[in-house]
Write a protein that holds these residues in place. Structure first.
Motif, PDB file in Angstrom:
ATOM      1  N   ALA A   1       0.828  -1.203   0.000  1.00 25.20           N
ATOM      2  CA  ALA A   1       0.000   0.000   0.000  1.00 25.20           C
ATOM      3  C   ALA A   1       0.862   1.252   0.000  1.00 25.20           C
ATOM      4  CB  ALA A   1      -0.924  -0.001   1.218  1.00 25.20           C
ATOM      5  N   VAL A   2       1.908   1.237   0.813  1.00 25.04           N
ATOM      6  CA  VAL A   2       2.795   2.399   0.880  1.00 25.04           C
ATOM      7  C   VAL A   2       3.556   2.542  -0.440  1.00 25.04           C
ATOM      8  CG1 VAL A   2       4.746   3.422   2.089  1.00 25.04           C
ATOM      9  CG2 VAL A   2       2.954   2.253   3.381  1.00 25.04           C
ATOM     10  N   ARG A   3       3.957   1.421  -0.981  1.00 27.77           N
ATOM     11  CA  ARG A   3       4.647   1.450  -2.269  1.00 27.77           C
ATOM     12  C   ARG A   3       3.728   2.007  -3.357  1.00 27.77           C
ATOM     13  NH1 ARG A   3       9.141  -2.332  -3.040  1.00 27.77           N
ATOM     14  NH2 ARG A   3       8.461  -2.346  -5.209  1.00 27.77           N
ATOM     15  N   TYR A   4       2.471   1.638  -3.302  1.00 23.13           N
ATOM     16  CA  TYR A   4       1.517   2.130  -4.299  1.00 23.13           C
ATOM     17  C   TYR A   4       1.439   3.655  -4.245  1.00 23.13           C
ATOM     18  CZ  TYR A   4      -2.918   3.255  -6.519  1.00 23.13           C
ATOM     19  OH  TYR A   4      -3.881   3.833  -7.307  1.00 23.13           O
ATOM     20  N   TRP A   5       1.387   4.165  -3.030  1.00 22.52           N
ATOM     21  CA  TRP A   5       1.351   5.626  -2.863  1.00 22.52           C
ATOM     22  C   TRP A   5       2.592   6.258  -3.501  1.00 22.52           C
ATOM     23  CZ3 TRP A   5       5.086   7.749   0.635  1.00 22.52           C
ATOM     24  CH2 TRP A   5       5.060   9.140   0.710  1.00 22.52           C
ATOM     25  N   ALA A   6       3.741   5.688  -3.205  1.00 21.99           N
ATOM     26  CA  ALA A   6       4.987   6.252  -3.749  1.00 21.99           C
ATOM     27  C   ALA A   6       5.013   6.131  -5.267  1.00 21.99           C
ATOM     28  CB  ALA A   6       6.187   5.540  -3.134  1.00 21.99           C
ATOM     29  N   ALA A   7       4.583   4.985  -5.758  1.00 18.09           N
ATOM     30  CA  ALA A   7       4.662   4.741  -7.198  1.00 18.09           C
ATOM     31  C   ALA A   7       3.647   5.572  -7.971  1.00 18.09           C
ATOM     32  CB  ALA A   7       4.458   3.255  -7.489  1.00 18.09           C
ATOM     33  N   SER A   8       2.670   6.125  -7.250  1.00 18.36           N
ATOM     34  CA  SER A   8       1.673   6.956  -7.920  1.00 18.36           C
ATOM     35  C   SER A   8       2.184   8.353  -8.226  1.00 18.36           C
ATOM     36  CB  SER A   8       0.419   7.100  -7.051  1.00 18.36           C
ATOM     37  OG  SER A   8      -0.099   5.827  -6.766  1.00 18.36           O
ATOM     38  N   ALA A   9       3.361   8.669  -7.691  1.00 21.38           N
ATOM     39  CA  ALA A   9       3.909  10.008  -7.916  1.00 21.38           C
ATOM     40  C   ALA A   9       4.986   9.944  -8.983  1.00 21.38           C
ATOM     41  CB  ALA A   9       4.487  10.565  -6.625  1.00 21.38           C
ATOM     42  N   ARG A  10       4.911  10.852  -9.918  1.00 22.31           N
ATOM     43  CA  ARG A  10       5.878  10.876 -11.007  1.00 22.31           C
ATOM     44  C   ARG A  10       7.243  11.306 -10.502  1.00 22.31           C
ATOM     45  NH1 ARG A  10       3.254  14.982 -14.981  1.00 22.31           N
ATOM     46  NH2 ARG A  10       2.748  15.913 -12.976  1.00 22.31           N
ATOM     47  N   LEU A  11       8.262  10.908 -11.231  1.00 21.94           N
ATOM     48  CA  LEU A  11       9.614  11.353 -10.910  1.00 21.94           C
ATOM     49  C   LEU A  11       9.680  12.873 -11.019  1.00 21.94           C
ATOM     50  CD1 LEU A  11      11.791   8.726 -12.816  1.00 21.94           C
ATOM     51  CD2 LEU A  11      11.594   9.008 -10.342  1.00 21.94           C
ATOM     52  N   GLY A  12      10.439  13.458 -10.135  1.00 17.51           N
ATOM     53  CA  GLY A  12      10.681  14.888 -10.220  1.00 17.51           C
ATOM     54  C   GLY A  12       9.555  15.766  -9.731  1.00 17.51           C
ATOM     55  N   THR A  13       8.469  15.143  -9.305  1.00 18.68           N
ATOM     56  CA  THR A  13       7.323  15.926  -8.858  1.00 18.68           C
ATOM     57  C   THR A  13       7.136  15.747  -7.365  1.00 18.68           C
ATOM     58  OG1 THR A  13       6.274  15.562 -10.992  1.00 18.68           O
ATOM     59  CG2 THR A  13       4.855  16.261  -9.198  1.00 18.68           C
ATOM     60  N   ASP A  14       6.952  16.836  -6.676  1.00 16.49           N
ATOM     61  CA  ASP A  14       6.693  16.748  -5.250  1.00 16.49           C
ATOM     62  C   ASP A  14       5.346  16.076  -5.042  1.00 16.49           C
ATOM     63  OD1 ASP A  14       9.016  18.079  -4.949  1.00 16.49           O
ATOM     64  OD2 ASP A  14       8.116  20.021  -4.493  1.00 16.49           O
ATOM     65  N   ALA A  15       5.255  15.304  -3.976  1.00 14.70           N
ATOM     66  CA  ALA A  15       4.019  14.573  -3.739  1.00 14.70           C
ATOM     67  C   ALA A  15       3.525  14.843  -2.333  1.00 14.70           C
ATOM     68  CB  ALA A  15       4.251  13.076  -3.928  1.00 14.70           C
ATOM     69  N   ALA A  16       2.225  14.810  -2.182  1.00 15.54           N
ATOM     70  CA  ALA A  16       1.645  15.010  -0.864  1.00 15.54           C
ATOM     71  C   ALA A  16       1.751  13.707  -0.073  1.00 15.54           C
ATOM     72  CB  ALA A  16       0.188  15.417  -1.000  1.00 15.54           C
ATOM     73  N   PHE A  17       2.020  13.856   1.189  1.00 19.39           N
ATOM     74  CA  PHE A  17       1.947  12.694   2.056  1.00 19.39           C
ATOM     75  C   PHE A  17       0.472  12.434   2.283  1.00 19.39           C
ATOM     76  CE2 PHE A  17       1.388  10.927   6.318  1.00 19.39           C
ATOM     77  CZ  PHE A  17       2.077   9.754   6.145  1.00 19.39           C
TER      78      PHE A  17
END
Length: 916
Positions: A637-653
């Motif tokens: 589940a945590v990996r899915y969250w991380a993998a949902s964010a593109r490279l180089g783009t800031d992501a919300a926790f």
RNA sequence: GGGCCUGUAGCUCAGUUGGUUAGAGCGCCACGCUUACACCGUGGAUGUCGGGGGUUCGAGUCCCUCCGGGCCCACCA
């Protein structure tokens, strides 16, 4: 002709499909009654370890290998959510490449070099590094501090001084504990690292590599020493490099100070924020075109209080709009002063010591009585108190015009320091990085163009940095802990140290510590005596070691066989903040040593932002511990969250995203359980599934597989382009349609409606085979992101690990769906939705039978709906007539959904609720 | 001051070379325990695509400009 050449977009007849893929046969066994994600992490971490699933096979050639220059986390810090985020990105790539057939070299390093570790070792053990001391065998530190630092750190005076070698040993002992915790977290997260390939940035191998690389630089004249004014941190008492600077706002005051022309003319007022540097003044400088000061150029003025006669000079770097437009040049207040000093050939009048205090000796250029008296007052003081004293004196003498005006100025700080940097003249070592050499700079800019940046715009940061360098890379540090610069200097008969011709060690003797080891041809008792030698006391900048991680991990010169199989590497994953340091310095070292890039690609991850859109930081108290996160939501589940964010783009926790990931992982388990639940022999609980494309005959099944084939091609293309987010999205979208529509539509047929388990007709076999083929592909598509859930399911019916299974191609799905149209599934799905809507609006259960219905169908969707009519009746529980009436509404695919509506229906009685 | 990224539903984000009526998930509302799944399913509502100009038959997408976020570099007189 190639089976899949673009010249033949419709490989519909069997002879254009080429050689049929081997038909997979699998035996289903071990599907649990209730599926669960709980505990999968521990189970599979142990199994992968035991079976060497991620072990690097070093018999593979360079072309077969995919090598990763893993970022070594700082062990003295703690891992946070941002690490989990970016390391997941790397692991997703590693797993994809491994399945793609590359042998993945994925080592793990620990960064235990540098100031954070030095401080931690000091406080934890109550020791202090003193390179002048000899190594003590079996040394035991005076204390074992507490992990959280709650035990008070010993005062400097209470710290026991130890040799550098002892200090490094203690460091390795302490960080060994950190490393265990880090490894446990990475394993829990599911990083597919080969744990037998790990390194530390302070271990003997890393020191050897760093020293060897430096000696090679020296031999090629890429490393050199120079005595020059440079930025200096007075707290750490070390020189710092351009890359370690940080400009910060710093409060100060403008002081308007009068200088007196030697010809007795009207006073010239300059403005300064550093009046304490008045005794170090060597000139006044204004812009050559500045009308106001034309008459003064070529004349001299006398400094107030200190009575030193200095010239008034013109230089284009002076900015007429700044301050009074005329500046006092001191040695040295800022980098502009250094430029003026160099270009106008001004004398050196230094008064700031390395500890940041005013010199304790009255300079010889101060000759007047009052200047020597005033200097005596400020000597040994900090710049802050000296400033107060000088300002008071200026006020008393009438040379201060008006009162100081408060200002916020920008000042350079060492990124880890909290006092503004001073400029101090010292002997330092440099490595050429193009900062003073246009040709080398162009070569390095060329390397930047060669490197595949992901995302591509990150290249601009590299180019801006390289283009803006203003000097070579300063690599020497006046610290005690670190990798020693491997040199000694001869001491002349008169006792002077001869720096110009250093003594170098043999490469075979590395690593050396010149403070305790003796250079070739000398004996220990010659240290520090005339005719003898002294060791270089400085250590290298941590980046001088970190810039060699590909060489350290890849076994440069230590294991040439390994090195040639992994270098240059394929991927450098890292954060955007260290492009100017880690990325650039690694490119520099590789360019100088090998004439090549250190890797072909750089994957740059963004930041994690907290819900307020601020970068997450410890001080804000919003840090969630990574292990807690994994325990709460599960690693997939945590990996899915991380993998949902593109490279180089800031992501919300975002915990919500993790819940979606968890839902997806559970759905994978449940849908798989369903797809594998047919054909199981009720007696033995096992059954064989044959993934034979020829068995897929129903139009709906073929349409589903046609859609899946497209999904495989698109997801693969996205992954190949380092766009894991898109690959995931493509697979996920298909998967939900697969579950919501396709599974529902084929359910009755797959169960073998009416037929006994042993008497399976072609339609049923088609559904079951299609389900298995789809599952086989989907599991592998999700494996990089959801390694645990997919591995669990793989074990229910396949052998080996899904993570060593080949990445899916569209071949089987294409073979099973030649000529089929994915839109058939789309149309059937929309038709099913229309039937469901009738029941939903009537607020009855989905089990309620439809006695009769009339479905409006756009012409474009008609054939599709008709070919799936039996399945549709089953899934919609239509017991009576289901008439299709063609509508002209809309055109094309988008209109199909709007056009597919039930225009008339008659519902049966809802089934009686079952008791219990 | 120079540069990069970014602004789309309440939230997190897609939206490929400009092309019908702008999408997903979460959240929300309603309904439903349906033998893969209640850690679930079904259906529904929700938008001045930051503002303003322009190019075009057509602009979320291209150009200009302004505004709001984030970051990097330069800025010590």
């Amino acid at each position: 002709m190639s089976a899949f050449s673009s010249a033949d977009p419709t490989p519909s007849s069997p002879d254009t499909v080429g050689s049929a893929p081997d038909v997979v046969r699998a035996v289903v066994s071990g599907v649990p009654d209730r599926v669960s994600l709980d505990g999968l992490e521990a189970t599979y971490d142990a199994r992968w370890s035991e079976q060497g699933t991620y072990a690097f096979d070093r018999t593979k050639t360079r072309a077969e290998v995919y090598s990763i220059d893993t970022p070594p986390p700082t062990v003295s810090g703690s891992l946070h959510v941002g690490h989990v985020f970016s390391y997941t990105h790397t692991d997703v790539v590693a797993r994809f490449q491994r399945m793609r057939g590359r042998e993945v070299f994925y080592p793990m390093g620990w960064d235990d070099n540098g100031l954070p570790t030095e401080r931690r070792v000091q406080n934890f053990y109550g020791v202090r590094c003193d390179p002048s001391l000899p190594y003590v065998e079996g040394f035991e530190p005076p204390q074992q501090g507490s992990e959280d630092g709650s035990g008070k750190a010993p005062k400097l005076s209470d710290q026991v001084p130890v040799s550098r070698r002892n200090f490094i040993e203690l460091c390795e002992r302490l960080t060994g504990e950190d490393e265990k915790q880090f490894e446990a977290l990475w394993r829990r997260l599911g990083l597919s690292v080969d744990w037998s390939h790990h390194y530390q940035t302070i271990d003997a191998n890393a020191r050897t590599v760093a020293q060897r690389a430096f000696l090679r630089n020296l031999a090629r004249d890429e490393a050199y020493q120079a005595e020059a004014p440079g930025l200096w941190d007075v707290t750490f008492q070390t020189a710092v490099a351009q890359a370690e600077l940080e400009a910060r706002e710093y409060p100060g005051h403008f002081h308007k100070v009068a200088f007196h022309p030697s010809d007795g003319g009207a006073p010239v007022h300059i403005e300064t924020t550093r009046p304490e540097l008045l005794p170090a003044c060597v000139a006044l400088v204004a812009h050559p075109d500045d009308e106001r000061y034309q008459h003064l150029f070529g004349t001299t003025v006398t400094s107030p209080l200190f009575d030193v006669e200095v010239p008034v000079l013109a230089h284009p770097a002076a900015e007429p709009t700044k301050g009074a437009g005329i500046a006092m040049c001191c040695t040295f207040g800022d980098l502009t002063d250094v430029q003026w000093w160099r270009e106008l050939q001004l004398p050196t009048r230094s008064i700031i010591q390395r500890d940041g205090r005013i010199s304790r000796e009255t300079p010889e250029w101060l000759t007047s009585e009052r200047s020597r008296a005033l200097f005596a007052e400020i000597e040994g003081k900090t710049t802050f108190s000296a400033r107060t004293a000088v300002v008071d004196a200026l006020r008393a003498s009438g040379d201060l015009a008006g009162e100081p005006v408060a200002t916020q100025r920008m000042a350079n700080f060492f990124e880890k320091g909290d006092k503004p940097l001073e400029i101090v003249t010292s002997r330092q070592w440099y490595i050429r990085n193009g900062g003073r050499d246009a040709a080398l700079r162009d070569e390095l800019l060329g390397r930047g163009r060669e490197l595949g940046f992901h995302p591509d715009f990150m290249r601009v940061r590299y180019e801006n940095w390289v283009g803006g360098l203003n000097g070579d890379w300063l690599v020497s540090r006046q610290r005690f802990f670190g990798v020693a610069i491997p040199l000694w200097y001869r001491v002349g008969a008169d006792g002077t140290v001869e720096h110009d011709d250093p003594i170098v060690p043999d490469e075979a003797s590395l690593p050396v510590d010149p403070s305790s080891d003796v250079p070739p041809g000398y004996s220990a008792d010659q240290r520090g005596v005339p005719g003898g030698f002294v060791g270089e006391a400085d250590v290298m900048d941590t980046w001088a070691t970190s810039s060699l991680t590909p060489q350290i991990a890849g076994g440069w010169e230590r294991d040439p066989d390994l090195f040639e199989r992994v270098f240059p590497m394929d991927l450098r994953p890292q954060g955007q903040d260290i492009i100017r340091t880690w990325l650039f310095s690694t490119v520099v070292r590789s360019h100088l040593e090998f004439g090549s890039l250190p890797w072909a690609n750089a994957a740059i991850s963004g930041w994690i932002l907290d819900p307020d859109r601020k970068k997450m930081s410890k001080s804000k108290g919003n840090v969630v511990t990574p292990m807690g996160l994994l325990e709460e939501h599960g690693s997939d589940a945590v990996r899915y969250w991380a993998a949902s964010a593109r490279l180089g783009t800031d992501a919300a926790f975002e915990v919500g995203q993790m819940k979606i990931g968890r839902r997806l992982a559970i759905k994978v388990l449940n849908a798989s359980k369903f797809a594998l639940s047919f054909g199981v022999d009720p007696e033995s609980g096992t059954g064989e599934i044959t993934l034979d494309p020829a068995l897929v005959t129903a139009e709906l099944d073929r349409a589903m597989l046609a859609g899946l084939a497209d999904v495989v091609d698109r997801a693969t293309e996205a992954f190949d382009a380092y766009d894991h987010t898109r690959a995931l999205e493509i697979s996920e979208t298909f998967f939900w349609t697969f579950c919501d529509d396709y599974l529902e539509l084929v359910k009755d047929r797959a169960y073998g409606a009416g037929a006994g388990a042993a008497d399976v007709n072609a339609a049923t076999r088609s559904a079951r085979t299609a389900l298995a083929i789809a599952l086989d592909v989907l599991l592998r598509l999700f494996a990089p992101v959801l390694p645990f859930a997919t591995e669990e399911v793989w074990g229910w019916w396949r052998t080996g690990s899904v993570h060593r299974a080949p990445w899916p191609t569209s071949d089987v799905a294409r073979a099973a769906s030649a000529g089929a149209d994915p839109a058939v599934l789309t149309a059937a799905g929309h038709a099913l939705a229309a039937l469901r809507k009738v029941k939903s609006e009537a607020k009855v259960s989905m089990r309620t039978p439809i006695l009769a219905a009339e479905l409006a169908v756009p012409a474009a969707a008609r054939a599709g709906v008709e070919s799936a009519l039996v399945d549709l009746r089953g899934a919609g529980r239509v017991t009576g007539t289901l008439d299709l009436v063609e509508t002209t509404e809309g055109q094309g695919d988008a209109a199909v959904q709007g056009g597919l509506v039930v225009v008339r229906s008659e519902l049966g009685e809802p089934e009686a609720r079952r008791k219990g």
